[in-house]
Design a protein around this motif. Structure first.
Motif, mmCIF file in Angstrom:
data_model
loop_
_atom_site.group_PDB
_atom_site.id
_atom_site.type_symbol
_atom_site.label_atom_id
_atom_site.label_comp_id
_atom_site.label_asym_id
_atom_site.label_seq_id
_atom_site.Cartn_x
_atom_site.Cartn_y
_atom_site.Cartn_z
ATOM 1 N N GLY A 258 -12.724 2.635 5.901
ATOM 2 C CA GLY A 258 -11.318 2.818 5.906
ATOM 3 C C GLY A 258 -10.602 1.625 5.654
ATOM 4 N N PRO A 259 -10.766 0.423 6.218
ATOM 5 C CA PRO A 259 -10.140 -0.750 5.749
ATOM 6 C C PRO A 259 -10.293 -1.026 4.213
ATOM 7 N N GLU A 260 -11.337 -0.935 3.562
ATOM 8 C CA GLU A 260 -11.678 -1.148 2.234
ATOM 9 C C GLU A 260 -10.805 0.113 1.368
ATOM 10 N N ALA A 261 -10.686 1.216 1.956
ATOM 11 C CA ALA A 261 -9.854 2.052 1.110
ATOM 12 C C ALA A 261 -8.515 1.665 1.280
ATOM 13 N N GLU A 262 -7.924 1.018 2.435
ATOM 14 C CA GLU A 262 -6.492 0.717 2.270
ATOM 15 C C GLU A 262 -6.389 -0.384 1.158
ATOM 16 N N ARG A 263 -7.452 -1.469 1.174
ATOM 17 C CA ARG A 263 -7.381 -2.456 0.141
ATOM 18 C C ARG A 263 -7.323 -1.961 -1.235
ATOM 19 N N LEU A 264 -8.091 -0.849 -1.511
ATOM 20 C CA LEU A 264 -8.209 -0.354 -3.110
ATOM 21 C C LEU A 264 -7.061 0.637 -3.257
ATOM 22 N N GLY A 265 -6.277 0.896 -2.247
ATOM 23 C CA GLY A 265 -4.958 1.980 -2.573
ATOM 24 C C GLY A 265 -5.647 3.134 -2.584
ATOM 25 N N LEU A 266 -6.846 3.479 -2.034
ATOM 26 C CA LEU A 266 -7.493 4.957 -1.779
ATOM 27 C C LEU A 266 -6.546 5.380 -0.641
ATOM 28 N N ALA A 267 -6.519 4.514 0.324
ATOM 29 C CA ALA A 267 -5.555 5.207 1.467
ATOM 30 C C ALA A 267 -4.423 4.213 1.579
ATOM 31 N N ASN A 268 -3.418 4.914 2.097
ATOM 32 C CA ASN A 268 -2.049 4.285 2.146
ATOM 33 C C ASN A 268 -2.155 3.349 3.237
ATOM 34 N N LYS A 269 -2.839 3.508 4.553
ATOM 35 C CA LYS A 269 -2.742 2.973 5.765
ATOM 36 C C LYS A 269 -4.114 3.149 6.452
ATOM 37 N N CYS A 270 -4.823 2.026 7.056
ATOM 38 C CA CYS A 270 -5.892 2.395 7.961
ATOM 39 C C CYS A 270 -5.786 1.695 9.134
#
Ligand code: LHQ
Length: 265
Positions: free
Chosen positions: A175-187
């Motif tokens: 989740g945190p990495e997804a937010e960093r990559l722009g894959l998630a808007n917010k974790c």
């Protein structure tokens, strides 16, 4: 609005339609009835004026584990030729409905989102990830290419090279990495996940829905065409937005120094 779907839970509250993929015993692996239901419910949500925001999520500890692999072995063993592209059209129907819908669609991703389920999340307008989220472009693990629109959304979200890395290695993205990559808007921490999704959905459901729909058209145009086309479409869409009651209310509220009350018209 129909709500009795096999393998889906559908609930509406305060303008928010929550669609929950519901096969927790297999981490919400996508079944035929689930997929047909998703297509139907997303198309119905698009038409229903009382729906002003849609949340797509999964029951239990996962968002979704991709296509149900249990049927695959028997299909491979069968002598009948398998044309998987025909089946993929059902995923494409869901993707198209979510992209074309004139209202925001949020993916609420808790736990694993693998394969086609991951890519359905990527086709939504925004993704809220729980800290325990695991995004996996799992296709390479079984010798396939990303489908369900992933070949389009993944490079747009994370860039060309990262998209290939995630596809080729099929490693988990937290989740945190997804937010960093722009894959998630917010974790957000697991304990805050439900409330974060609820308050974002409610906020969007109370927003200027017509303008949101026009924004989707604008961004859809931007990622599929050039600057000149996008600026032309921008003008056409702003002509429409300028005529809405919500635009007038927004300006009046500003001048009267009070919060705006948008009706979605
Ligand atoms: C499952 C599944 C599953 C059935 C977990 N099916 N049972 C391709 C071609 C054609 C047409 C359409 O689209 C596609 C697109 C695709 O989506 S291809 C990619 C398909 N998905 C995958 O390859 C992922 C398969 N699953 C996994 O790798 C793992 O289960 C993940 C990493 C998702 C989760 O791992 P864990 O958290 O360790 O859970 P688990 O593996 O223990 O799974 C729990 C149960 O769910 C287990 O059943 P059991 O009876 O042993 O408790 C799994 O068998 C079942 N399950 N995914 N896709």
């Amino acid at each position: 609005m129909r709500t009795d779907y096999e393998h889906l839970l559908v609930q509406q509250e305060d303008g928010v339609l929550t669609v929950t993929m519901n096969r927790p015993e297999v981490l919400n692996a996508v079944s035929e009835p689930m997929l047909d239901g998703l297509g139907e419910v997303m198309e119905a949500a698009a038409q229903d004026e009382s729906v002003r925001c849609v949340v797509l999520t999964g029951a239990g500890r996962a968002f979704g584990s991709g296509a149900d692999l249990r049927g695959f072995a028997s299909r491979h063993a069968s002598s009948e030729p398998v044309k998987v592209s025909t089946h993929l059209q059902k995923y494409h129907r869901v993707v198209r409905a979510m992209r074309a819908m004139d209202k925001p669609v949020i993916a609420a991703v808790r736990g694993v989102a693998a394969g086609a389920s991951c890519n359905l999340a990527l086709a939504c307008d925004m993704r809220i990830a729980s800290e325990d989220a695991r995004f996996i472009e799992a296709f390479a693990r079984i010798g396939l290419v990303p489908d369900a629109g992933g070949g389009f959304f993944l490079p747009h979200l994370v860039g060309f090279s990262k998209a290939l890395e995630l596809s080729m290695l099929a490693d988990e993205v937290s989740g945190p990495e997804a937010e960093r990559l722009g894959l998630a808007n917010k974790c957000v921490p697991a304990a805050e996940f439900d409330e974060t999704v609820r308050s974002l959905a409610r906020r969007l459901a109370q927003g200027p829905t017509r303008a949101y729909g026009l924004m989707k058209q604008l961004m859809n145009t931007a990622v599929t065409s050039d600057l000149e086309t996008t600026m032309r479409v921008e003008g056409e869409l702003q002509d429409i937005a300028f005529q809405t009651a919500d635009h007038r209310e927004g300006v009046t509220a500003f001048l009267q120094k009070r919060p705006a009350h948008f009706t979605g018209h």
